[in-house]
Design an enzyme around this catalytic site. Structure first.
Site, PDB file in Angstrom:
ATOM      1  N   SER A 247       0.866  -1.190   0.000  1.00  0.00           N
ATOM      2  CA  SER A 247       0.000   0.000   0.000  1.00  0.00           C
ATOM      3  C   SER A 247       0.894   1.229   0.000  1.00  0.00           C
ATOM      4  CB  SER A 247      -0.867   0.023   1.266  1.00  0.00           C
ATOM      5  OG  SER A 247      -0.113   0.475   2.383  1.00  0.00           O
ATOM      6  N   ASP A 248       0.312   2.409  -0.107  1.00  0.00           N
ATOM      7  CA  ASP A 248       1.110   3.607   0.162  1.00  0.00           C
ATOM      8  C   ASP A 248       0.943   3.933   1.648  1.00  0.00           C
ATOM      9  OD1 ASP A 248       2.748   5.821  -0.043  1.00  0.00           O
ATOM     10  OD2 ASP A 248       1.848   6.558  -1.887  1.00  0.00           O
ATOM     11  N   TRP A 249       1.610   4.978   2.075  1.00  0.00           N
ATOM     12  CA  TRP A 249       1.697   5.323   3.496  1.00  0.00           C
ATOM     13  C   TRP A 249       0.297   5.495   4.109  1.00  0.00           C
ATOM     14  CZ3 TRP A 249       6.451   6.191   6.055  1.00  0.00           C
ATOM     15  CH2 TRP A 249       6.350   6.704   7.348  1.00  0.00           C
TER      16      TRP A 249
END
Ligand code: NOJ
Length: 740
Positions: free
Chosen positions: A269-271
């Site tokens: 995922s992203d942050w």
């Protein structure tokens, strides 16, 4: 669709990796499995007791943002020696365009049109990062970027799917294929899957709306190219795409990525983007967010605790199948085996070259030199002749700004390595000519004219003026989008003030994006667009200014005249009413009271026409190249055949130079409308003054393929246009056809 090939295979045979993955999975507890699916932030000068305990108990498979080799080795030691399963950690860091030695921003690297130099720069960055214990970077970013307002265009390879794919693949090989083998390779990550660059109005994180045909023809191809080059991982975009944020998007991560492309590495995922699914409003709470991300196929949650808190329950309740969790963990373990981490989890800094060594610096000069694009050069204003001038005025806020020349995403960049243009020019000047320096503005955004006077004096007393303008590094990058992309602050006024002195004016612009330059172009004799060139900006720029090298950068993205033209890109569709120069009626030329009509109207802006300021692929040189003698092996090919195209490129000037020879096609009739031009191949060649080289390209029928109206991929028979030229607006022209 072609199956992906896996480059960079480890010493272990695939069977044995799969067997080892299986045997680990068979002995892991559910908590240990979910631990592998978590990446936590490990920023800090020491390891927190909570982090150490989590690694010891197998609750973490990966950390981000720890680059102290002693601390990284200690974490790996705990994982290998104290945790039950002895699984090494992935150590992630954004190594985007260098680690300590900073290369040009990716958009600048794209302007080199030189995959070999991008590959070598990435290899050098990987070496420096691996020295610190990093084994995973979040690059290359291959988001097609058609909007220069978007701050992250700086991290992209520009607007073209083919160019982005070729350059992303080169960067991936550089990160992952160490030289010598085994030393300093780190895992690459194709990001941000998918469509992030299409954020509405270039506002970062905003929604994207991309129809599937456009997604497949424009936005996905560079990802496929990067995965085919062997990238070990892929990252979800923050953005909402057609109503489903990427971190919950099973179409992207299961249908396209796993089923169609057979990818078996890591999807991250992203942050905190899993938890943000609830902020998007696609889930009601973290539990639902964990469910949707897991069902979509996100293997690792970056910097969040949603998987940690809810996956176990979701599996217990049968909402997330155990097989999905096992598959995610297998992807992670497989990648750790492929990286050789089980055999060698530690870093030995002494085994690596020193940071910023001679090789790294020389490469940084070369990359920067090749990235800089000469956009204007009236009457041979450049190069400057050191023998003919006695003095140069160096003016502007970016002439001596060691940090600003590095650009965005330089967490680890060593500013003390930076050589600024002022330093390099002073060094080159030696006793030959005088250098007068006046910053003129405190920053690029300054609105004061207080310091202009010193700059005017310096200009008056010098033979020629070089003005260093642009944007500080913080004005582009993540969450740093701009609505107005003129030079900020008082820079246009500065140029006008300097112009009035009457000396030749050379502008060097350092920026993280294309800028609208219409308000300064007429006031400069020459303009070098340098992006953010990195550590060695100074030597690279001074080499070009003083003719020690010839500019060879070409635009990887169209420059608009005004912001209202955006999105403006070369590979647009024709429309039913394509404009011509003759159609354009500008706003001031329309007589008052003109009657409305719907006849004779075409697709242009009344206040900007339809042409960009500078087209894709464009860039001048200190020499001239002539294109002649286009030869094609056939006028008609069958689907099984390849068309061979060649042209003669002659350097008809009197200095050596490099030319980027570009091959474009247009498919005249398709089951879906096709772009007016599409880049299909390019070659950067060096041609000594007075000599010619023949450049040859092979175009197979599959290169003509696209996603068709019926949802299938392939070429369609019919007529094609073809150009071999120096940019997307010109070139030698021919036609050919593809038979049934
Ligand atoms: C957010 C960015 O979107 C992504 O590109 C980056 O890799 C991560 N943060 C980690 O820093």
């Amino acid at each position: 669709m072609k199956e992906m090939t896996k480059r960079d295979q480890p010493a272990l045979a695939i069977d044995s990796i799969e067997q080892r993955v299986e045997s680990l999975l068979a002995t892991m507890t559910q908590a240990e499995k979910i631990g592998q699916m978590r990446q936590v932030d490990a920023t800090g000068e020491r390891l927190s007791p909570a982090l150490v305990e989590a690694v010891r108990t197998g609750q973490i498979g990966s950390v981000i943002n720890q680059t102290d080799p002693a601390l990284v080795n200690e974490l790996q030691r705990i994982a290998m020696e104290e945790s039950r399963m002895a699984i090494p950690l992935l150590i992630a860091r954004d190594v985007i365009h260098g680690f300590k030695t900073i290369f040009p921003i990716p958009l600048g690297q794209a302007a080199t049109w030189n995959p070999a130099i991008i590959e070598e720069a990435a290899r050098t960055a990987a070496n420096e990062a691996a020295r610190s214990g990093v084994n995973w970077t979040f690059a290359p970013m291959v988001d097609i970027s058609r909007d220069p307002r978007w701050g992250r265009i700086a991290e992209s390879f520009g607007e073209d799917p083919y160019l982005s794919g070729v350059l992303g693949a080169a960067m991936t090989r550089g990160f992952q294929e160490a030289n010598p083998p085994g030393a300093g390779a780190i895992a690459a990550c194709a990001k941000h899957f998918a469509g992030y660059g299409a954020s509405e109005s270039g506002r970062d994180y905003s929604a994207t709306n991309i129809p599937e045909n456009e997604l497949r023809n424009v936005y996905l191809p560079p990802f496929k190219a990067v995965l085919e080059a062997g990238a070990h991982s892929i990252m979800a975009s923050f953005s909402d795409i057609d109503g489903v944020p990427a971190s919950a998007n099973a179409f992207l991560f299961r249908t396209v990525l796993r089923e169609e492309w057979r990818f078996d590495g890591i999807a991250v995922s992203d942050w905190n983007s899993v938890s943000q699914l609830s902020v998007h409003g696609i889930t009601a709470d973290d539990r639902e967010a964990a469910e949707q991300a897991a069902l979509a196929g996100i293997d690792i949650e970056m910097a969040g605790n949603v998987y940690e808190c809810h996956l176990d329950d979701l599996a217990e309740d049968g909402i997330v199948n155990q097989s999905m969790i096992d598959e995610a963990v297998a992807n992670i373990l497989r990648t750790k085996f492929r990286l050789g981490l089980f055999e060698n989890p530690y870093t030995d800094p002494e085994a690596f070259p020193a940071f910023g060594d001679k090789h790294a610096k020389e490469l940084a000069v070369q990359a920067a030199r090749e990235s800089i694009v000469l956009l204007k050069n009236d009457n041979g204003a450049l190069p400057l002749n050191t023998r003919a001038i006695n003095s140069v005025a160096i003016i502007g806020p970016l002439a001596d700004a060691p940090y600003e020349q590095l650009g965005t995403w330089v967490f680890d960049g060593d500013v003390t390595l930076s050589v600024t243009p002022l330093t390099a020019i002073r060094e080159l000047a030696g006793a030959h000519f005088e250098v007068r320096y006046a910053p003129a503005m405190e920053s690029t955004r300054s609105r004061s004219t207080e310091l202009f006077e010193d700059a005017v004096t310096a200009a008056q007393e010098s033979d020629v003026v070089v003005v260093f303008l642009g944007e500080e590094s913080i004005l582009s990058g993540e969450a740093h989008s701009r609505a107005n992309i003129d030079l900020p602050g008082n820079q246009a006024d500065l140029i006008k003030t300097i112009r009035s002195v009457g000396k030749p004016v050379i502008a060097v612009i350092m920026a993280g994006r294309p800028l609208t330059l219409g308000n300064i172009l007429d006031d400069v004799d020459a303009l070098l667009f340098a992006w953010h060139p990195g550590t060695m900006a100074g030597p690279a720029i001074s080499d070009l200014l003083f003719g020690r090298a010839t500019p060879s950068g070409r635009l990887p993205v169209t420059f608009p005249k005004v912001v209202g033209q955006i999105p403006i890109y070369y590979n647009h569709k024709n429309t039913g009413r394509p404009p011509t120069q003759e159609d354009v009626v500008l706003i001031d030329d329309i007589p008052i009271g003109t009657a409305q009509t719907s006849l004779g109207m075409t697709a242009f802006h009344m206040d900007a026409g339809f042409e960009p300021q500078f087209p894709f692929g464009f860039g001048l040189s200190y020499t001239d190249f002539q294109y002649t003698d286009l030869i094609m092996s056939a006028k008609r090919i069958r689907p099984s055949e390849t068309l061979r195209i060649s042209a003669m490129i002659s350097n008809v000037g009197d200095v050596d130079g490099a030319e980027v020879v570009q091959l474009y096609i247009r498919d005249l009739v398709g089951s879906v409308t096709r772009p007016v031009r599409e880049l299909k191949a390019f070659s950067k060649i060096h041609v000594p003054a007075g000599l010619s080289k023949r450049v040859t390209f092979d175009l197979s029928a599959s290169d003509l393929g696209f996603w068709r109206r019926d949802g299938s991929f392939g070429p369609e028979p019919g007529e094609f246009h073809l150009w071999v030229g120096p940019d997307a607006k010109s070139g030698l022209f021919a036609t050919f056809s593809l038979a049934d």
